[in-house]
Enzyme design. Sequence first.
Site, PDB file in Angstrom:
ATOM      1  N   GLN A 102      -9.968 -12.334  29.719  1.00 25.38           N
ATOM      2  CA  GLN A 102     -11.305 -12.368  30.306  1.00 25.38           C
ATOM      3  C   GLN A 102     -11.824 -13.789  30.462  1.00 25.38           C
ATOM      4  O   GLN A 102     -12.939 -13.999  30.927  1.00 25.38           O
ATOM      5  CB  GLN A 102     -12.274 -11.557  29.432  1.00 25.38           C
ATOM      6  N   HIS A 170     -14.355 -11.118  25.587  1.00 26.37           N
ATOM      7  CA  HIS A 170     -15.769 -11.037  25.216  1.00 26.37           C
ATOM      8  C   HIS A 170     -16.438 -12.398  25.079  1.00 26.37           C
ATOM      9  O   HIS A 170     -17.076 -12.692  24.072  1.00 26.37           O
ATOM     10  CB  HIS A 170     -15.931 -10.236  23.921  1.00 26.37           C
TER      11      HIS A 170
END
Length: 389
Positions: A102, A170
């Site tokens: 991510q 995250h």
Amino acid sequence: MRQIVTSVFILASALAAASCSAAPAGDSSAASTPAPTTPDTAAPYQVSTHGNFNQPWALAFEPGTSRLFITQRQGTVVFFDTATGTNGTVTGALPTVDYGGQGGLGDIAFAPDYATSKQIYLTWSEAGEGDTRGAAMGRGKLECGSNNACTLSDFSVIWRQTPKVNGRGHFSHRIAFSPDGKYLFLTSGDRQKGDPAQDLTTNLGKVLRLNLDGTPAAGNPFADRGGVSAEIWSYGHRSVLGLKFDSQGRLWELEHGPKGGDELNLIEPGKNYGWPIVSNGVNYDNSDIPDHSTRPEFQAPAISWNPVIAPGNFIFYSGRMWPEWRGEAIMPGLGPKLLVRVAIDGTQGREVARYNFDKRLRDVIEAPDGSMWIAEDGVDAKLLHLTRP
């Protein structure tokens, strides 16, 4: 530029996804239970497609212009002039990103005083020592010398996640300025570690309130503790990919749950939103997490989803082009490939419609005329322009 115009219709279908798993960019994958249905009516917009972009993450209009700036996760910033169809590139002092999972280049935001300062803010994932990484934020000066070229200079890092940890998930790193332009609010994800979201000695799993130079703002709830605790506005968050003020000046965040449990939260200073102690989802191994209703000492979401909608970001819509949508939260979905409308009733949210799309949707922004621009997710992504037929 050639435009392909298609009509898009709402499909009240069985949709499912599990948020923030090992899917591309870690944002969604398939699950099994049906989603709630919504009214089966034709979508009141048409869609034109524009350009090809490489893993876009964030959209921001340059104040006073028709230029729409787009961050791409591998570390580049480009722009698209929505009035002329011209494409452009930003060069200069861009940060070095730690790309993967991510991680990569994240949000872009224009300073409240951009008209005079020309300052912009960027967030990204930054490498640390020993295979660690964390989110960072910096600001610099943007100069656009032509219709298709801008340069970033005097760029410096003004904030970092503490501590840097292993893993590539995250980061969150969404930016929102307070309506008075005095403060910068920033989301800092739990980095897939869970427990730090409850630890006030770290800034992981938090919403932060900062001065425009990245330092802790005076009067924050835990300022007396010093260190990074002085940055914290709220805590107990997981992976926050949306952060916006509504027309009343209230701050809301949009958060990915685990397997189920995506949340829209009204953010209040000093409050604990429960992660990882409570969630309206379950763990990826299907083990139970107590629901919010079992622990009233934690702030419950305004609305949650199970199965998830895996939102990329959201806006509060002005009502300029679709008056019937005024004040609603509009959310693009990464897993179920949809656009969701949520009405706000006081402090609660209520889903009113969802519209299916062909590809994952990463970000949405409202243009000055009330039309909406949406960035698809992934490689060879397109900008979608939603207008009233």
